[in-house]
Design a protein around this motif. Structure first.
Motif, PDB file in Angstrom:
ATOM      1  N   TRP A 135       0.686  -1.288   0.034  1.00 53.92           N
ATOM      2  CA  TRP A 135      -0.114  -0.032   0.046  1.00 53.92           C
ATOM      3  C   TRP A 135       0.921   1.256   0.024  1.00 53.92           C
ATOM      4  CZ3 TRP A 135       1.454   2.653   4.527  1.00 53.92           C
ATOM      5  CH2 TRP A 135       1.748   2.057   5.448  1.00 53.92           C
ATOM      6  N   ARG A 136       0.050   2.298  -0.408  1.00 48.76           N
ATOM      7  CA  ARG A 136       0.642   3.802  -0.333  1.00 48.76           C
ATOM      8  C   ARG A 136      -0.242   4.664   0.117  1.00 48.76           C
ATOM      9  NH1 ARG A 136       4.135   5.335  -5.476  1.00 48.76           N
ATOM     10  NH2 ARG A 136       2.339   6.716  -5.659  1.00 48.76           N
ATOM     11  N   LEU A 137       0.027   5.359   1.257  1.00 49.66           N
ATOM     12  CA  LEU A 137      -0.611   6.026   2.156  1.00 49.66           C
ATOM     13  C   LEU A 137      -0.595   7.788   1.923  1.00 49.66           C
ATOM     14  CD1 LEU A 137      -2.540   5.335   4.684  1.00 49.66           C
ATOM     15  CD2 LEU A 137      -0.661   5.834   6.007  1.00 49.66           C
ATOM     16  N   VAL A 160      -5.895   9.811   7.739  1.00 54.91           N
ATOM     17  CA  VAL A 160      -5.669   8.944   6.575  1.00 54.91           C
ATOM     18  C   VAL A 160      -6.620   9.661   5.375  1.00 54.91           C
ATOM     19  CG1 VAL A 160      -5.699   7.036   5.085  1.00 54.91           C
ATOM     20  CG2 VAL A 160      -4.733   6.972   7.647  1.00 54.91           C
ATOM     21  N   ARG A 185      -5.465   5.526   0.477  1.00 54.99           N
ATOM     22  CA  ARG A 185      -4.669   4.599   0.456  1.00 54.99           C
ATOM     23  C   ARG A 185      -4.760   3.812  -0.988  1.00 54.99           C
ATOM     24  NH1 ARG A 185      -4.873  -0.501   4.723  1.00 54.99           N
ATOM     25  NH2 ARG A 185      -3.500  -1.691   3.399  1.00 54.99           N
ATOM     26  N   TYR A 244      -0.599   5.750  11.006  1.00 50.29           N
ATOM     27  CA  TYR A 244       0.557   4.974  10.574  1.00 50.29           C
ATOM     28  C   TYR A 244       1.530   5.931  11.160  1.00 50.29           C
ATOM     29  CZ  TYR A 244       3.862   2.093   8.631  1.00 50.29           C
ATOM     30  OH  TYR A 244       4.966   1.091   8.271  1.00 50.29           O
TER      31      TYR A 244
END
Length: 162
Positions: free
Chosen positions: A69-71, A100, A103, A125
């Motif tokens: 994943w990329r957040l 967030v 994502r 995160y």
């Protein structure tokens, strides 16, 4: 664009030994770190003077990177003292994303790489970036993948427009 360096330790289980050889900085200041940074694959990290932080499309640290994943989101950042949980036991930049906003999942262009499947959403995160002092100033970095065979991803300062 950030530079990725593959760092491999020949003997399994030597993660702590590996960490001892990473660059560290003991005299960093918040002022040196404030600003815009670019990471791997177009990721962005913004460290505001008031302690606010914003990330866009930044992958996870250590084993989390393998989840694919990329957040993106907002939160806070600060310099923290080194301890057994920071890279090489040195001071680190801690970025905590508490809001967030997006994502996404990476996809693999390599047919031999395992399939990345969607994961449960994250609500928060934390990254802890190590630091290296270069001729251009401080350069934060983080480790991705198995700590015994990690990839080091460096963040590069985005030049200010004049």
């Amino acid at each position: 664009m950030g530079v990725a360096l593959a760092l491999v330790v020949a003997t399994s289980g030597c993660g702590r030994l590996f960490l001892a050889f990473l660059p560290t900085v003991d005299d960093a200041s918040s002022g040196e770190l404030r600003g815009d940074w670019r990471g791997p694959d177009g990721a962005q990290v913004l460290l505001e003077p008031d302690g606010r932080a914003e990330v866009q499309d930044l992958g996870g640290e250590n084993w989390d990177f393998d989840e694919g994943w990329r957040l993106s989101g907002t939160g806070t950042w600060k310099l923290i003292k080194g301890d057994e949980d920071t890279i090489g036991g040195a001071p680190a930049v801690q970025v905590v994303i508490t809001q967030v906003t997006d994502r996404t999942q990476r996809t693999s262009d390599d047919p031999d790489e395992r399939t990345i499947s969607p994961q449960e959403p994250l609500s928060e995160y934390t990254w802890e970036f190590g630091m290296e002092r270069t001729d251009e100033g401080l350069q934060p970095y983080y480790l991705a993948g198995d700590p015994d065979v990690a990839t080091l991803y460096q963040l590069e300062r985005v030049a200010e427009e004049r």
